[in-house]
Design an enzyme around this catalytic site. Structure first.
Site, PDB file in Angstrom:
ATOM      1  N   GLN A 224      29.314  38.414  42.944  1.00 20.66           N
ATOM      2  CA  GLN A 224      28.483  39.145  41.985  1.00 20.66           C
ATOM      3  C   GLN A 224      27.653  38.157  41.169  1.00 20.66           C
ATOM      4  O   GLN A 224      26.763  38.550  40.439  1.00 20.66           O
ATOM      5  CB  GLN A 224      29.382  39.975  41.059  1.00 20.66           C
ATOM      6  CG  GLN A 224      30.210  41.019  41.760  1.00 20.66           C
ATOM      7  CD  GLN A 224      31.232  41.633  40.826  1.00 20.66           C
ATOM      8  OE1 GLN A 224      30.958  42.590  40.102  1.00 20.66           O
ATOM      9  NE2 GLN A 224      32.416  41.043  40.778  1.00 20.66           N
TER      10      GLN A 224
ATOM     11  N   SER B 233      36.117  41.408  36.185  1.00 18.31           N
ATOM     12  CA  SER B 233      36.792  42.466  35.400  1.00 18.31           C
ATOM     13  C   SER B 233      36.870  43.770  36.178  1.00 18.31           C
ATOM     14  O   SER B 233      37.584  44.682  35.782  1.00 18.31           O
ATOM     15  CB  SER B 233      35.995  42.704  34.109  1.00 18.31           C
ATOM     16  OG  SER B 233      34.675  43.154  34.441  1.00 18.31           O
TER      17      SER B 233
ATOM     18  N   HIS C  24      24.364  40.662  43.917  1.00 18.52           N
ATOM     19  CA  HIS C  24      23.541  40.911  42.728  1.00 18.52           C
ATOM     20  C   HIS C  24      22.344  39.975  42.661  1.00 18.52           C
ATOM     21  O   HIS C  24      21.719  39.825  41.604  1.00 18.52           O
ATOM     22  CB  HIS C  24      24.390  40.779  41.452  1.00 18.52           C
ATOM     23  CG  HIS C  24      25.417  41.845  41.309  1.00 18.52           C
ATOM     24  ND1 HIS C  24      26.474  41.760  40.442  1.00 18.52           N
ATOM     25  CD2 HIS C  24      25.564  43.038  41.943  1.00 18.52           C
ATOM     26  CE1 HIS C  24      27.221  42.842  40.544  1.00 18.52           C
ATOM     27  NE2 HIS C  24      26.700  43.638  41.445  1.00 18.52           N
TER      28      HIS C  24
HETATM   29  N1  APR Z   1      39.243  31.822  35.486  1.00 19.09           N
HETATM   30  C1  APR Z   1      39.524  33.074  36.010  1.00 19.09           C
HETATM   31  N2  APR Z   1      39.067  34.235  35.453  1.00 19.09           N
HETATM   32  C2  APR Z   1      38.337  34.129  34.327  1.00 19.09           C
HETATM   33  C3  APR Z   1      38.034  32.874  33.719  1.00 19.09           C
HETATM   34  C4  APR Z   1      38.527  31.693  34.360  1.00 19.09           C
HETATM   35  N3  APR Z   1      38.286  30.466  33.866  1.00 19.09           N
HETATM   36  N4  APR Z   1      37.302  33.100  32.594  1.00 19.09           N
HETATM   37  C5  APR Z   1      37.164  34.450  32.501  1.00 19.09           C
HETATM   38  N5  APR Z   1      37.783  35.066  33.532  1.00 19.09           N
HETATM   39  C6  APR Z   1      37.831  36.505  33.834  1.00 19.09           C
HETATM   40  C7  APR Z   1      37.934  37.405  32.603  1.00 19.09           C
HETATM   41  O1  APR Z   1      39.266  37.616  32.250  1.00 19.09           O
HETATM   42  C8  APR Z   1      37.242  38.691  33.078  1.00 19.09           C
HETATM   43  O2  APR Z   1      38.192  39.590  33.633  1.00 19.09           O
HETATM   44  O3  APR Z   1      36.603  36.835  34.447  1.00 19.09           O
HETATM   45  C9  APR Z   1      36.297  38.209  34.196  1.00 19.09           C
HETATM   46  C10 APR Z   1      34.803  38.299  33.843  1.00 19.09           C
HETATM   47  O4  APR Z   1      34.479  39.649  33.693  1.00 19.09           O
HETATM   48  P1  APR Z   1      32.972  40.085  33.312  1.00 19.09           P
HETATM   49  O5  APR Z   1      32.514  39.318  32.156  1.00 19.09           O
HETATM   50  O6  APR Z   1      32.985  41.568  33.234  1.00 19.09           O
HETATM   51  O7  APR Z   1      32.109  39.581  34.565  1.00 19.09           O
HETATM   52  P2  APR Z   1      31.997  40.208  36.031  1.00 19.09           P
HETATM   53  O8  APR Z   1      33.235  40.934  36.411  1.00 19.09           O
HETATM   54  O9  APR Z   1      31.514  39.158  36.923  1.00 19.09           O
HETATM   55  O10 APR Z   1      30.807  41.293  35.801  1.00 19.09           O
HETATM   56  C11 APR Z   1      30.380  42.038  36.902  1.00 19.09           C
HETATM   57  O11 APR Z   1      28.553  42.899  35.655  1.00 19.09           O
HETATM   58  O12 APR Z   1      27.102  42.386  34.053  1.00 19.09           O
HETATM   59  C12 APR Z   1      27.197  42.621  35.360  1.00 19.09           C
HETATM   60  O13 APR Z   1      25.842  41.869  37.128  1.00 19.09           O
HETATM   61  C13 APR Z   1      26.758  41.430  36.186  1.00 19.09           C
HETATM   62  O14 APR Z   1      27.791  40.511  38.138  1.00 19.09           O
HETATM   63  C14 APR Z   1      28.045  40.982  36.856  1.00 19.09           C
HETATM   64  C15 APR Z   1      28.884  42.242  36.856  1.00 19.09           C
END
Ligand code: APR
Length: 241
Positions: free
Chosen positions: A91, A177, A108
């Site tokens: 993503q 997430s 994405h």
């Molecule tokens: N190692 C492992 N996991 C981690 C770390 C780390 N160092 N740091 C953060 N996380 C986890 C958090 O606990 C959280 O569950 O990564 C996750 C990030 O979640 P989001 O911020 O929601 O990002 P993501 O899931 O990639 O979002 C999905 O949403 O905004 C849109 O297009 C965008 O691709 C993105 C999509």
């Protein structure tokens, strides 16, 4: 040989967090500091293209400074060790997986690509997006936007991803997430098709309860041992590594 990868890996912002790229929904995440409706929708771009370009130019500048971490390198190693058996769907719009030597489907889109909003032509571009630059294909100025998938737009590579989810024997969700669809539904889809599914994440997520196994911790720490274990599992598969 199954018709498709044995292992499908979905990654999110958590994979690149330790490279300084931050995440979206955590404390100080991008969407806690910017309104996604203004900077990550076609409507926002139509309303105020300069605001959107400034937002992505800041993310490009950040990515130019960033380096892959041990989590990216571990996934690249797994693909090298088990050629043709590991599909990475990300993503993330950053290029850190590729810089680590991995191949990934960017569902994405990609930050270091510019798309013309008029003729849809796409070109590689690490520089700043500007209103003045004319599209090399159609010659129009003012249409430069990042080649990323905004909210309300259709993700890329969906036919390949769907086919792989139907046939994989293992599925892993790393650093996401699960809050955004369709990616948030891939784990359940793979499980319904019979795959063993694992979540590797810093903390519990909205979809943690559906996984056969959950591994907690920073990606750069939990991925290298997990990759070793997966190399063993895939090597034992009838198709071997
Ligand atoms: N190692 C492992 N996991 C981690 C770390 C780390 N160092 N740091 C953060 N996380 C986890 C958090 O606990 C959280 O569950 O990564 C996750 C990030 O979640 P989001 O911020 O929601 O990002 P993501 O899931 O990639 O979002 C999905 O949403 O905004 C849109 O297009 C965008 O691709 C993105 C999509």
């Amino acid at each position: 040989m199954t018709d498709g990868p044995d292992l499908v890996i979905l990654t999110g912002a958590g994979l690149s967090a330790e490279s300084g790229l931050g995440t979206f929904r955590e404390k100080d995440g991008l969407w806690t500091r910017h309104d996604l409706n203004d900077v990550a929708t076609p409507e926002g771009f139509a309303r105020d293209p300069e605001l959107v370009r400034d937002f992505y130019n800041a993310r490009r500048a950040n990515l130019r400074e960033a380096e892959p971490n041990d989590a990216h390198r571990a996934l690249a190693r797994l693909q090298r060790t088990c050629p043709g058996q590991v599909m990475i769907v990300t993503q993330n719009v950053d290029d850190l997986l590729e810089r680590a030597g991995a191949e990934a489907l960017h569902m994405h889109g990609e930050l270091f690509k510019t798309r013309c909003a008029f003729c849809e032509a796409v070109r590689a571009d690490k520089g700043d997006l500007t209103a003045a630059e004319a599209c090399p294909s159609c010659g129009e100025a003012g249409g430069a936007r990042p080649d990323v998938v905004w909210f309300g737009e259709i993700p890329m590579f969906m036919p390949q991803i769907e086919a792989a989810l139907e046939h994989c024997r293992f599925f892993a969700s790393i650093g996401t997430s699960g809050a955004v669809w369709p990616a948030g539904g891939f784990a359940a889809q793979a499980r319904r098709a019979g795959a063993r599914i694992v979540e590797l994440n810093l903390e519990a997520t909205e979809i943690s309860e559906i996984f056969h196994e959950t591994i907690r911790g920073p990606a750069s720490e939990i991925l290298p041992p997990w990759v070793e274990e997966m190399e063993g599992r895939l090597a034992r598969s009838p198709w071997g590594c």
